[in-house]
Design an enzyme around this catalytic site. Structure first.
Site, PDB file in Angstrom:
ATOM      1  N   ASP A  68       0.855  -1.185   0.000  1.00 44.44           N
ATOM      2  CA  ASP A  68       0.000   0.000   0.000  1.00 44.44           C
ATOM      3  C   ASP A  68       0.890   1.233   0.000  1.00 44.44           C
ATOM      4  O   ASP A  68       1.881   1.286   0.742  1.00 44.44           O
ATOM      5  CB  ASP A  68      -0.885   0.021   1.247  1.00 44.44           C
ATOM      6  CG  ASP A  68      -1.897  -1.127   1.279  1.00 44.44           C
ATOM      7  OD1 ASP A  68      -1.974  -1.878   0.295  1.00 44.44           O
ATOM      8  OD2 ASP A  68      -2.600  -1.257   2.290  1.00 44.44           O
ATOM      9  N   ASP A 128     -15.532  -4.377  -0.331  1.00 41.65           N
ATOM     10  CA  ASP A 128     -15.061  -4.071   1.022  1.00 41.65           C
ATOM     11  C   ASP A 128     -16.257  -4.065   1.957  1.00 41.65           C
ATOM     12  O   ASP A 128     -17.249  -3.374   1.698  1.00 41.65           O
ATOM     13  CB  ASP A 128     -14.351  -2.722   1.040  1.00 41.65           C
ATOM     14  CG  ASP A 128     -13.123  -2.718   0.130  1.00 41.65           C
ATOM     15  OD1 ASP A 128     -12.525  -3.790  -0.052  1.00 41.65           O
ATOM     16  OD2 ASP A 128     -12.778  -1.652  -0.396  1.00 41.65           O
TER      17      ASP A 128
END
Length: 241
Positions: free
Chosen positions: A10, A132
């Site tokens: 990330d 998500d």
């Protein structure tokens, strides 16, 4: 068939970071150079990489495509890229920069006609649905916004439109190192057995990976467990070889 292991990188401000439950205030830096991190994963036998542009997720448009390009050019990793992909141009740039797959989450909720067009244009091998989840409801916009959409109908609807691969992240577990949402993934696979489900969030040990494999999860993304030393790379060789 062994479960596929996908390490994650990330990116914020050009650095390798991890968040807890998607909260940008919890940012922890694990490396200054994403390319070197990617090379380390490749050297240890990994074939795939999950690369997330957290700057892009926050901005709502692609930011860190140059880092994607460097990793794509200087490794042979098969990269799926996500974070802030909202427009056709964003997706084109991601593919031009070396991504083999892109993940769309918020766009699949807010602009389904745009996401549908990506599926038609690039096909199910290259477009991944990002689902998500918090309390089995879909969350979007870098997890800042919870919707009323339930995860099973959401995935089923896009499967009918041609989606085959889904990254499902349990937000409540992400970065917590307290185990993956095995029960949730088992439930999804029992209802939608022919989806290629990629589990994400909470994986903290080899036992967690084995538990996911046992319920039929074909693929798992992990990051913090490696960076924090909870999982040693040598422990994963049995899954890779």
């Amino acid at each position: 068939m062994k479960i596929e292991l996908i390490p994650a990188i990330d990116i914020i401000d050009g650095k390798c970071v991890r968040l807890t439950k998607g909260d940008y205030e919890t940012k922890k830096i694990y490396g200054e150079n994403p390319l070197e991190m990617a090379k380390m994963f490749e050297a240890n036998g990994f074939k795939r990489l999950h690369l997330v542009d957290l700057d892009g997720a926050k901005a709502g448009s692609l930011v860190n495509y140059k880092i994607l390009e460097r990793i794509a050019v200087r490794t042979s990793l098969v990269i799926d890229f996500g974070g802030g992909l909202k427009s056709d141009r964003d997706v084109e740039t991601a593919f031009e920069s070396g991504a083999q797959m892109v993940t769309g989450g918020s766009v699949a909720v807010k602009s389904p006609e745009v996401f549908d067009a990506w599926i038609q244009r690039y096909g199910d091998e290259h477009i991944i649905l990002g689902a998500d989840v918090k309390d089995e409801k879909i969350a979007i916009s870098g997890w800042q916004e919870k919707t009323t959409l339930e995860v099973l109908p959401f995935i089923t609807g896009y499967k009918k439109k041609g989606i085959r691969k889904v990254i499902c992240t349990d937000i409540s577990r992400d970065g917590m190192l307290q185990g993956a949402a095995t029960e949730l993934y088992g439930k999804i696979l029992s209802k939608i057995p022919d989806i290629y489900l990629i589990a994400s969030g909470g994986t903290s040990s080899v036992k967690d990976i084995e538990a996911l494999e046992a319920v039929g999860v074909p693929s798992v993304i992990f990051g913090k467990a490696i960076y924090e030393g909870k999982i040693l790379l040598k422990e994963l060789l049995k899954f890779i070889e």
